[in-house]
Design a protein around this motif. Structure first.
Motif, PDB file in Angstrom:
ATOM      1  N   ALA A  91       0.852  -1.180   0.163  1.00  0.00           N
ATOM      2  CA  ALA A  91       0.063  -0.029  -0.048  1.00  0.00           C
ATOM      3  C   ALA A  91       0.844   1.355  -0.152  1.00  0.00           C
ATOM      4  O   ALA A  91       0.594   2.324  -0.831  1.00  0.00           O
ATOM      5  N   ARG A  92       1.922   1.216   0.814  1.00  0.00           N
ATOM      6  CA  ARG A  92       2.742   2.444   0.966  1.00  0.00           C
ATOM      7  C   ARG A  92       3.481   2.586  -0.473  1.00  0.00           C
ATOM      8  O   ARG A  92       3.873   3.780  -1.015  1.00  0.00           O
ATOM      9  N   ASP A 110      -5.786  -1.010   4.450  1.00  0.00           N
ATOM     10  CA  ASP A 110      -4.745  -0.530   3.584  1.00  0.00           C
ATOM     11  C   ASP A 110      -5.259  -0.054   2.105  1.00  0.00           C
ATOM     12  O   ASP A 110      -4.483   0.965   1.520  1.00  0.00           O
ATOM     13  N   ILE A 111      -6.592  -0.346   1.799  1.00  0.00           N
ATOM     14  CA  ILE A 111      -7.117   0.302   0.738  1.00  0.00           C
ATOM     15  C   ILE A 111      -7.451   1.744   1.221  1.00  0.00           C
ATOM     16  O   ILE A 111      -7.427   2.527   0.163  1.00  0.00           O
ATOM     17  N   LYS A 116      -7.075   7.858   0.702  1.00  0.00           N
ATOM     18  CA  LYS A 116      -6.779   8.974   1.400  1.00  0.00           C
ATOM     19  C   LYS A 116      -5.644   9.692   0.322  1.00  0.00           C
ATOM     20  O   LYS A 116      -5.693  10.746   0.589  1.00  0.00           O
ATOM     21  N   ALA A 117      -4.846   8.910  -0.328  1.00  0.00           N
ATOM     22  CA  ALA A 117      -4.077   9.625  -1.296  1.00  0.00           C
ATOM     23  C   ALA A 117      -4.817   9.946  -2.633  1.00  0.00           C
ATOM     24  O   ALA A 117      -3.832  10.128  -3.713  1.00  0.00           O
ATOM     25  N   ASP A 118      -5.791   9.850  -2.742  1.00  0.00           N
ATOM     26  CA  ASP A 118      -6.895  10.034  -4.075  1.00  0.00           C
ATOM     27  C   ASP A 118      -6.400   9.275  -5.110  1.00  0.00           C
ATOM     28  O   ASP A 118      -6.345   9.470  -6.159  1.00  0.00           O
TER      29      ASP A 118
END
Length: 354
Positions: A91-92, A110-111, A116-118
């Motif tokens: 995810a990162r 994790d999704i 949150k990162a669009d």
């Protein structure tokens, strides 16, 4: 006056052609069947997959089947670029710029990092089965014959029992493991006091963790260490043990009375799929993961199916524990993140001995 013509060495021509090819980027890439094909600037027939490590074997079997279906439907040969890492690490990586078109991760939280990162739409759970493609439960794996007589999570607190589970900082599987142990502690407090007692659950987790031999980066790494001979008991996904047993490895599976239902999601990473021009391909692949054919393959690799008919067909392989609970028993992922995995959460207090 005659013009002298210089004879060109054929070897020189070949070398120059090779140099040109290298300069402009002539390349080959493998498709899911292991055959290589010439890549082009068009990314719309290449699907980039970022998955958590435990799903690797099942996904490896699914890719050529989807490839054949896509070719029959469109006449196009789809190629795959695959990456398998611990779920949190994966995810990162995607948030950090790894341009996966599809993400198969260990857990909903994790999704949420991708949302949150669009990178992923916030309505991703509107898909069938709330976006989940597989289920499992947290179980215990022991050496053949269960020489220590392990029967439940409580046995992991006994002196001398060496326990393995991965690091929840990097591994989604580890968070499921910790959630299961903490939730089992809450269940014990309910049986004893008639209500959930977080202090009892924390103390229970502390006792188990005192016997932990090592914290590996992923569920697959933890399983590899166990197979190498580290530890007496591994806390892991049921599907991991079933898959290893199917390959001839001799382990015993212990299903705790109280344990957690695991649900694993898959999503189209909207930003990257649109950037690569292959949204249709990515959506088709994610949809394929929920088909009976794909679900039977997941079941073959030890996952519990999200398809009711497939689960009914395979349920003899998947016992239901008496005290099975899901993430909502712990208050949902938002509460779990703040209660267990925040900087001052229960897990970090356990690590620090607080």
């Amino acid at each position: 006056m005659q013009t002298m013509k210089k004879k060109i060495n054929p070897l020189y021509v070949v070398l120059m052609l090779l140099l040109v090819c290298m300069t402009v980027g002539c390349s080959k890439q493998e498709d899911a069947s292991g055959q290589s094909g010439t890549s082009t600037d068009d990314q719309s027939n290449t699907l980039v997959i970022g998955a958590y490590s435990v799903a690797k074997d099942a996904v490896g079997e699914l890719l050529p089947k989807f490839q054949a279906k896509w070719q029959a439907k469109t006449g196009q040969t789809v190629h795959f670029q695959e990456s398998y890492e611990a779920s949190g690490t994966q995810a990162r990586a995607i948030v950090g710029g790894f341009e996966a078109d599809v993400a198969l991760l260990a857990m909903e939280s994790d999704i949420d990092k991708l949302v949150k990162a669009d990178l992923v739409s916030s309505n991703w759970k509107q898909a069938p089965n709330d976006g989940m493609i597989t289920r499992s439960i947290v179980v215990l794996g022991t050496r053949a014959g269960n020489p220590l007589g392990i029967r439940d999570f409580e046995d992991l607190t006994k002196p001398g029992v060496k326990v393995l589970y991965p690091n929840p900082k990097t591994s989604g599987g580890a968070q499921w493991d910790i959630n299961a142990i903490y939730g089992a502690g809450l269940k014990l407090s309910e049986e004893e006091q008639g209500k959930k007692d977080p202090a009892v659950a924390k103390a229970f987790l502390e006792k188990v963790h005192e016997n932990v031999e090592s914290l590996d980066k992923s569920g697959r790494s933890s399983m590899a260490a166990f197979e190498y001979g580290v530890g007496d008991v591994i806390v892991t996904y049921e599907n991991e043990l079933l898959a290893r047993i199917a390959k001839g490895v001799n382990y015993d599976i212990v299903v705790p009375k109280n344990t957690i239902l695991i649900e694993n999601p898959a999503v189209v990473v909207d930003k990257y799929a649109d950037k690569h021009g292959n949204r249709e391909l990515a959506e088709a692949f994610v949809a394929y993961l929920s088909t009976p054919e794909a679900q039977l393959i997941f079941a073959k690799h030890g996952f519990r199916s999200v398809d009711p008919d497939v689960f009914a067909e395979t349920k003899s392989s998947f016992p239901t524990p008496e005290g099975l609970f899901d993430i909502n028993y712990l208050g949902g992922w938002d509460k779990v993140r703040s209660t267990l995995y925040s900087k001052r959460g229960v897990w970090y207090q356990v690590l620090a001995g607080l």
